[in-house]
Design an enzyme around this catalytic site. Structure first.
Site, PDB file in Angstrom:
ATOM      1  N   LYS A   1       0.851  -1.215   0.000  1.00 57.64           N
ATOM      2  CA  LYS A   1       0.000   0.000   0.000  1.00 57.64           C
ATOM      3  C   LYS A   1       0.870   1.243   0.000  1.00 57.64           C
ATOM      4  O   LYS A   1       0.679   2.167  -0.797  1.00 57.64           O
ATOM      5  CB  LYS A   1      -0.902   0.018   1.240  1.00 57.64           C
ATOM      6  N   ASN A   2       1.851   1.273   0.890  1.00 58.11           N
ATOM      7  CA  ASN A   2       2.609   2.509   1.075  1.00 58.11           C
ATOM      8  C   ASN A   2       3.561   2.806  -0.071  1.00 58.11           C
ATOM      9  O   ASN A   2       3.901   3.965  -0.312  1.00 58.11           O
ATOM     10  CB  ASN A   2       3.339   2.477   2.422  1.00 58.11           C
TER      11      ASN A   2
ATOM     12  N   ARG B   1      -3.686  11.179   4.721  1.00 57.87           N
ATOM     13  CA  ARG B   1      -2.539  12.090   4.808  1.00 57.87           C
ATOM     14  C   ARG B   1      -1.585  11.915   3.639  1.00 57.87           C
ATOM     15  O   ARG B   1      -0.911  12.851   3.212  1.00 57.87           O
ATOM     16  CB  ARG B   1      -1.763  11.821   6.086  1.00 57.87           C
TER      17      ARG B   1
ATOM     18  N   CYS C   1      -5.071  13.743  13.083  1.00 56.51           N
ATOM     19  CA  CYS C   1      -4.946  12.300  12.837  1.00 56.51           C
ATOM     20  C   CYS C   1      -5.424  11.589  14.093  1.00 56.51           C
ATOM     21  O   CYS C   1      -5.382  12.140  15.186  1.00 56.51           O
ATOM     22  CB  CYS C   1      -3.491  11.940  12.560  1.00 56.51           C
TER      23      CYS C   1
ATOM     24  N   ARG D   1       0.685  14.916  13.488  1.00 54.84           N
ATOM     25  CA  ARG D   1       1.530  14.393  12.405  1.00 54.84           C
ATOM     26  C   ARG D   1       1.798  15.541  11.445  1.00 54.84           C
ATOM     27  O   ARG D   1       1.229  15.622  10.380  1.00 54.84           O
ATOM     28  CB  ARG D   1       0.851  13.217  11.702  1.00 54.84           C
ATOM     29  N   PRO D   2       2.721  16.460  11.846  1.00 59.29           N
ATOM     30  CA  PRO D   2       2.949  17.653  11.030  1.00 59.29           C
ATOM     31  C   PRO D   2       3.540  17.318   9.656  1.00 59.29           C
ATOM     32  O   PRO D   2       4.035  16.214   9.444  1.00 59.29           O
ATOM     33  CB  PRO D   2       3.970  18.438  11.877  1.00 59.29           C
ATOM     34  N   VAL D   3       3.494  18.258   8.726  1.00 58.98           N
ATOM     35  CA  VAL D   3       4.114  18.110   7.405  1.00 58.98           C
ATOM     36  C   VAL D   3       5.137  19.218   7.165  1.00 58.98           C
ATOM     37  O   VAL D   3       5.462  19.550   6.020  1.00 58.98           O
ATOM     38  CB  VAL D   3       3.039  18.093   6.292  1.00 58.98           C
TER      39      VAL D   3
ATOM     40  N   LEU E   1       8.312  19.231   7.441  1.00 57.90           N
ATOM     41  CA  LEU E   1       9.521  18.828   6.715  1.00 57.90           C
ATOM     42  C   LEU E   1       9.269  18.788   5.205  1.00 57.90           C
ATOM     43  O   LEU E   1      10.163  19.075   4.410  1.00 57.90           O
ATOM     44  CB  LEU E   1      10.003  17.473   7.213  1.00 57.90           C
TER      45      LEU E   1
ATOM     46  N   ASP F   1       4.146   0.415  12.560  1.00 55.85           N
ATOM     47  CA  ASP F   1       2.899  -0.133  12.004  1.00 55.85           C
ATOM     48  C   ASP F   1       2.638  -1.563  12.455  1.00 55.85           C
ATOM     49  O   ASP F   1       1.615  -2.150  12.109  1.00 55.85           O
ATOM     50  CB  ASP F   1       2.935  -0.074  10.468  1.00 55.85           C
TER      51      ASP F   1
ATOM     52  N   ARG G   1      -8.864   0.102   4.595  1.00 59.96           N
ATOM     53  CA  ARG G   1      -7.925   1.091   4.062  1.00 59.96           C
ATOM     54  C   ARG G   1      -6.589   0.452   3.705  1.00 59.96           C
ATOM     55  O   ARG G   1      -5.889   0.915   2.823  1.00 59.96           O
ATOM     56  CB  ARG G   1      -7.668   2.198   5.091  1.00 59.96           C
TER      57      ARG G   1
END
Ligand code: EPZ
Length: 420
Positions: free
Chosen positions: A22-23, A92, A116, A121-123, A125, A304, A396
């Site tokens: 998936k990822n 996300r 979340c 869970r900042p973005v 970066l 995970d 998901r």
């Protein structure tokens, strides 16, 4: 809203085939924005998150056809450069369109992901990385608005070895003028696979698989075909299910190398293994030994798999401590496991698990993807009947998990319909 009804206590045995990652797919699909044309992406699992990414790309003018496990992605007619909140709030990973859009089309308007299930869970970066590559980036009305005539190579050191930020910056830097360096880059197999895909498209990337990536930008890239690597978290989930429920299970079409941290912890817990190039056979422990785990970036123990590990330790012969060093608040499954009779104390980002003799089936609520997987595993091992509600969280990231578990002898069925 579907639920699963599970009658526990069945031994698992037989073979199961692991699906594509998936990822990896969630990074490769947006990467197709980097060059106009037709891509055939194979071994792509049928998941809600993949469908969500598909819809987001279709809003930009991408055509996507599915033929069994293959997605045919056509980026000839991209004409919109926006990821609306309505889509991004669902997933996300939608942020992965930012780098490719700015690099290829010089503009992007991407909604900030918002909250979340398990904490911040900042973005930052991702945004800082694109800025360092020369894009003009503003946050306006909850949206990242980025512009650039042409990105320029830059040296970027990530404060945290972020999977997503590494992927986004690497995709953008592939079309920048000059050379970029990403230091403290993520080395997760999905990121290595993305780098291999970009290289096939014509990108020049050195240090693939290491934490220092050097990307020499090129003027253009070209479409290619690709097959997704096996999903190591799906594989890990089935290994823990087998260890929990007794019996011997063989996983087909997986990559043992990507699971060594999980395999060695399962061995400490008493499981026995035979490994092939693309298969794993696990024989469950007679008694589950308590084993401490601290999650870490790859090749460490994946966050995970943290929830599934807590379920296993709930039935171990002793106490164990599970620390999540990636997400400090990823423990929404714990109160639900306690409802099934587990004995778990939480202390900041540590779960202290005292093994109990048995769990007892009851109704439990899914809250996020991996938390819900841990509840299904608990239901498989519990006495009596467990109902796992809101399994759309599972859909998901797990393709027809109940069918695969049924093939291994589990008593699990999906009940569709009204809110439970
Ligand atoms: C990826 O998320 C995975 N998702 C997650 O899997 C996984 O849990 C995570 O990597 C860690 O392995 C996908 O690949 C789609 P990160 P990502 O950026 O990229 C902090 C699943 O279950 N950070 O590596 O979002 C962040 O808060 C999903 O399949 C910043 O501070 O994870 C976290 O503490 C869930 N600023 C750490 O880095 C940023 O800009 C790692 O996050 C970005 C991240």
């Amino acid at each position: 809203m579907d639920k699963f009804v599970i009658h526990g206590g069945k031994t698992l045995k037989g073979a199961v085939t692991i699906g594509g990652s998936k990822n990896e797919a969630l990074a490769i699909m947006p990467a197709a924005l980097l060059a106009s044309g037709k891509y055939s992406l194979g071994n792509v699992p049928e998941l809600r998150d993949i469908a969500t990414m598909g819809r987001l790309l279709e809003l930009m003018g991408v055509d996507i056809e599915r033929e069994r496990d293959t997605l045919v992605v056509n980026t000839f007619r991209v004409n919109k450069f926006e990821a609306p909140y309505e889509q991004v709030k669902k997933m996300r990973a939608s942020i992965y369109v930012l780098g490719p859009l700015v690099a290829r089309y010089g503009k992007a308007r991407v909604s900030l992901p918002g909250g979340c299930a398990w904490g911040p869970r900042p973005v930052n970066l991702h945004i800082e990385g694109i800025r360092k590559l020369g894009a003009k980036v503003e946050i306006r009305g909850g949206y990242i608005v980025a512009k650039a005539t042409r990105l320029k190579g830059a040296k970027i050191t990530l404060d945290v070895s972020s999977v997503g930020a590494t992927g986004n910056i690497m995709m953008a830097a592939s079309l920048a003028r000059g050379t970029s360096v990403i230091a403290n880059a993520a080395t997760e197999p999905e990121i290595t696979a993305l780098a291999v895909f970009l290289t096939k498209m014509g990108a020049r990337i050195d240090g693939i698989g290491t934490s220092r990536l050097e990307i020499e930008g090129v003027d253009t890239l070209h479409p290619v075909d690709e097959r997704m690597i096996p999903d190591r978290i799906e594989a890990g989930t089935f290994l823990v299910a087998a260890a929990l429920c007794g019996g011997t299970v063989r996983l087909e079409m997986c990559k043992p190398d990507h699971l060594m941290a999980v395999i060695s912890k399962l061995e400490e817990a008493g499981a026995r293994f035979e490994l092939g190039d693309n298969w794993i056979r696990l024989t469950a422990p007679r008694a589950i030994h308590p084993v401490d785990v601290k999650t870490a970036i790859y090749p460490g123990f994946p966050t995970d798999m943290q929830a599934q590990w807590i379920t296993l330790m709930s039935l171990s012969r002793g106490s164990s401590v599970i620390i999540d060093s990636i997400y400090f608040d990823r423990f929404k499954h714990v109160p639900e496991l306690i409802r099934l009779g587990a004995d778990i104390d939480l202390n900041r980002n540590a779960a202290i698990v005292k093994g109990v003799k048995s769990l007892t089936g009851t109704k439990v609520m899914s809250t996020d993807l991996r938390a819900s997987a841990s509840l299904v595993l608990a239901g498989l091992a519990a006495d009596g009947t467990t109902e796992v509600l809101r399994v759309y969280h599972l859909d998901r990231g797990y393709e027809r998990i109940e069918k695969k578990l049924q093939m291994l002898g589990a008593s699990i069925r999906r009940v569709s319909g009204r809110e439970f």
